[in-house]
Design an enzyme around this catalytic site. Structure first.
Site, mmCIF file in Angstrom:
data_model
loop_
_atom_site.group_PDB
_atom_site.id
_atom_site.type_symbol
_atom_site.label_atom_id
_atom_site.label_comp_id
_atom_site.label_asym_id
_atom_site.label_seq_id
_atom_site.Cartn_x
_atom_site.Cartn_y
_atom_site.Cartn_z
ATOM 1 N N GLY A 65 7.850 -67.229 8.419
ATOM 2 C CA GLY A 65 8.673 -66.529 7.422
ATOM 3 C C GLY A 65 9.649 -67.380 6.645
ATOM 4 C CD GLU A 119 14.246 -66.852 12.623
ATOM 5 O OE1 GLU A 119 13.434 -66.823 11.677
ATOM 6 O OE2 GLU A 119 14.061 -66.216 13.667
ATOM 7 C CG ASP A 120 12.104 -65.273 8.209
ATOM 8 O OD1 ASP A 120 12.629 -65.401 9.330
ATOM 9 O OD2 ASP A 120 10.986 -64.760 8.049
ATOM 10 C CG ASP A 123 14.988 -57.176 13.835
ATOM 11 O OD1 ASP A 123 15.906 -56.443 14.210
ATOM 12 O OD2 ASP A 123 13.835 -56.745 13.675
ATOM 13 N N GLY A 125 17.217 -61.068 17.449
ATOM 14 C CA GLY A 125 17.745 -62.374 17.847
ATOM 15 C C GLY A 125 16.912 -63.071 18.914
ATOM 16 C CB THR A 127 12.758 -65.399 16.797
ATOM 17 O OG1 THR A 127 11.895 -64.278 16.883
ATOM 18 C CG2 THR A 127 11.992 -66.601 16.287
ATOM 19 C CG LEU A 128 18.971 -67.762 16.410
ATOM 20 C CD1 LEU A 128 18.548 -68.767 15.344
ATOM 21 C CD2 LEU A 128 20.217 -67.005 15.944
ATOM 22 C CE LYS A 151 15.449 -56.134 9.640
ATOM 23 N NZ LYS A 151 14.174 -55.693 10.258
ATOM 24 N NE ARG A 185 3.327 -65.037 6.045
ATOM 25 C CZ ARG A 185 4.083 -64.722 7.093
ATOM 26 N NH1 ARG A 185 5.393 -64.709 6.970
ATOM 27 N NH2 ARG A 185 3.540 -64.424 8.253
HETATM 28 P P1 5GP Z 1 13.894 -61.229 15.971
HETATM 29 O O1 5GP Z 1 13.324 -62.183 16.951
HETATM 30 O O2 5GP Z 1 15.315 -61.607 15.541
HETATM 31 O O3 5GP Z 1 13.816 -59.794 16.417
HETATM 32 O O4 5GP Z 1 12.998 -61.276 14.688
HETATM 33 C C1 5GP Z 1 12.823 -62.458 14.081
HETATM 34 C C2 5GP Z 1 11.518 -62.564 13.328
HETATM 35 O O5 5GP Z 1 10.820 -61.326 13.209
HETATM 36 C C3 5GP Z 1 11.832 -62.985 11.928
HETATM 37 O O6 5GP Z 1 11.916 -64.371 11.855
HETATM 38 C C4 5GP Z 1 10.673 -62.411 11.154
HETATM 39 O O7 5GP Z 1 9.595 -63.289 11.239
HETATM 40 C C5 5GP Z 1 10.369 -61.129 11.894
HETATM 41 N N1 5GP Z 1 11.095 -60.009 11.269
HETATM 42 C C6 5GP Z 1 12.258 -59.438 11.668
HETATM 43 N N2 5GP Z 1 12.614 -58.424 10.858
HETATM 44 C C7 5GP Z 1 11.647 -58.368 9.905
HETATM 45 C C8 5GP Z 1 11.444 -57.534 8.761
HETATM 46 O O8 5GP Z 1 12.216 -56.623 8.408
HETATM 47 N N3 5GP Z 1 10.332 -57.800 8.019
HETATM 48 C C9 5GP Z 1 9.438 -58.773 8.331
HETATM 49 N N4 5GP Z 1 8.397 -58.928 7.534
HETATM 50 N N5 5GP Z 1 9.600 -59.572 9.407
HETATM 51 C C10 5GP Z 1 10.696 -59.371 10.172
HETATM 52 MG MG MG Z 2 11.144 -65.836 10.989
#
Ligand code: 5GP
Ligand code: MG
Length: 196
Positions: A65, A119-120, A123, A125, A127-128, A151, A185
């Protein structure tokens, strides 16, 4: 209606005032226009330039992303830097799976370096936190984090987002690097899912 994928016609964009896109079975409406995205990217770069004047940074961008965010950010970075990429996946369709799959790992020497994770979107967290913990074991000088989108209502971790672009509600978005099942994308604007 204009069809972008000539063969499958999977991607349609309306020409009405309220821009919408359809990706497979879902329709999205424009949410953050390109000019606001690029202004947020520039603002993050300005802060990093101010904080790291005369120093060197190793950026670690989280694929897939963040590829457009990383590219546009680096065009605005004025301090010495290198970049490396990891590929992690936590989303399936429009929801998080709750776990992180590592597809491509880190391949760079991090010891004693200032690392900024790109990070794009942050959400939950997970992944981070995953990449942060991997980096922390590699004895960097410091680890900072930058996210174009954040978010806060969904975030459940304690790692600080040092450089945060735009805070958004807990909705599913696509565009500017973010996908729905691999599609979207390439969109210049960011779109939000209709009819939750
Ligand atoms: P997390 O691990 O913080 O829950 O989510 C991180 C990853 O999930 C982001 O880097 C992204 O790739 C994907 N992601 C989270 N929210 C969204 C969203 O609203 N749309 C899309 N397309 N990907 C998301
Ligand atoms: Mg990402």
């Amino acid at each position: 209606m204009q069809c972008f994928y000539v063969n499958s016609c999977a991607f349609m964009m309306s020409t009405s005032a309220q821009k919408t896109v359809t990706l497979q079975d879902k329709t999205f409406s424009v949410f953050i226009p390109e000019n606001e995205i690029l202004a947020a990217v520039k603002s993050i770069a300005d802060k990093i330039n101010a904080d790291y004047s005369g120093k060197e940074i190793l950026f670690v961008a989280v694929l897939n992303g963040s590829f457009l965010f990383a590219a546009d950010l680096l065009k605005n970075i004025l301090v010495a830097n290198t970049i490396d990429f990891v590929k992690l996946a936590s989303y399936s369709g429009t929801t998080t799976t709750g776990s992180v799959k590592q597809i491509i790992g880190l391949n760079v020497d991090v010891k004693n370096k200032t690392v900024i994770v790109l990070e794009d979107i942050v959400d939950t967290g997970i992944t981070l936190e995953n990449i942060y913990n991997q980096l922390a074991k590699m004895e960097p000088k410091e680890i900072k984090t930058a996210a174009l989108l954040f978010k806060p209502q969904s975030y459940s971790k304690s790692i600080a987002i040092d450089y945060s672009g735009i805070e958004i509600p807990n909705d599913f978005i696509v565009g500017y690097g973010l996908d729905y099942d691999g599609l979207g994308r390439n969109l210049r604007d960011i779109y939000v899912l209709n009819n939750k």
